[in-house]
Enzyme design. Sequence first.
Site, PDB file in Angstrom:
ATOM      1  N   THR A  48      30.730  30.274  32.282  1.00 47.68           N
ATOM      2  CA  THR A  48      31.993  30.605  32.944  1.00 47.68           C
ATOM      3  C   THR A  48      31.910  31.990  33.578  1.00 47.68           C
ATOM      4  O   THR A  48      30.846  32.631  33.598  1.00 47.68           O
ATOM      5  CB  THR A  48      33.174  30.489  31.943  1.00 47.68           C
ATOM      6  OG1 THR A  48      34.399  30.574  32.673  1.00 47.68           O
ATOM      7  CG2 THR A  48      33.123  31.572  30.869  1.00 47.68           C
ATOM      8  N   LYS A  88      28.432  32.214  36.752  1.00 47.60           N
ATOM      9  CA  LYS A  88      28.072  30.901  37.296  1.00 47.60           C
ATOM     10  C   LYS A  88      27.022  30.981  38.397  1.00 47.60           C
ATOM     11  O   LYS A  88      26.277  30.030  38.610  1.00 47.60           O
ATOM     12  CB  LYS A  88      29.324  30.185  37.818  1.00 47.60           C
ATOM     13  CG  LYS A  88      30.285  29.800  36.705  1.00 47.60           C
ATOM     14  CD  LYS A  88      31.475  29.011  37.225  1.00 47.60           C
ATOM     15  CE  LYS A  88      32.421  28.656  36.088  1.00 47.60           C
ATOM     16  NZ  LYS A  88      33.519  27.770  36.525  1.00 47.60           N
ATOM     17  N   GLY A  95      39.660  32.874  46.801  1.00 46.17           N
ATOM     18  CA  GLY A  95      38.515  33.362  46.054  1.00 46.17           C
ATOM     19  C   GLY A  95      37.215  32.809  46.603  1.00 46.17           C
ATOM     20  O   GLY A  95      37.198  31.753  47.242  1.00 46.17           O
TER      21      GLY A  95
END
Length: 252
Positions: A68, A72, A132
């Site tokens: 996570t 990643k 994002g």
Amino acid sequence: MEIEPTKNRVFGLIGKNISYSFSKKYFTEKFEKEGYSNCIFENFDLASIAQFPKLLRDHPNISGLNVTIPYKEKIIPYLDKLSKKATKIGAVNCIKITKSGRLKGYNTDYYGFKKALQPLLKPHHQKALILGTGGASKAVAFALDELGILYTFVSRSKKENSLDYKFLNATTFDNYQIIINCTPLGTFPNTEDFPPIPYDYFTEDHIAFDLIYNPEETEFLKKAKAKGSTIKNGYEMLLLQAEKGWKTWNNL
């Protein structure tokens, strides 16, 4: 295929500041419920991805890992091989460790997101804004490609093929009917945070999807819901990607 019984199979999550994570509770309950008494799941909180090789040395029984924020993408150089889809996405959230000790990276985020979003889609949902530009956003983009939905990234910094937050306006929301938060803004404990977008332009024709699952309803979702938009958090996506990861670890 049945899962081969072995001793002390360790699975886990690597990330940074992950005490809040869903994975440990989910897999611990799964192992108990389904009778995997030889399996345990641990959170491996790494201050730096450079600690990853030592983690593997210290835990030789690791059979699989989830990955996570913020690793990643940073995990990729430490892996021996990537699946075809993880290669295309450019981010990994699932690592399978073979009996020979080789590490193969997969991406199950895209699968979880795709399956969670599909039931909400209507014919007018043609374009999406992805808030994002990190590893999670890459998986979302891949899923949207598979669904035939056009998308544009939104970023705080000037990047090619992306919009700046400060330029989002009513016309933007007319053109983009799906808004997806792939940033950590609003995650527990900083639940008062939210992406800096003009929420007044959400309508009942919009979908607001937040990859965050804790809290259940982020400020991003609350603000969109107040305008009549369809909202969804990341919990179902997490369930789907977790089960996909379990199958990957065990060749199911």
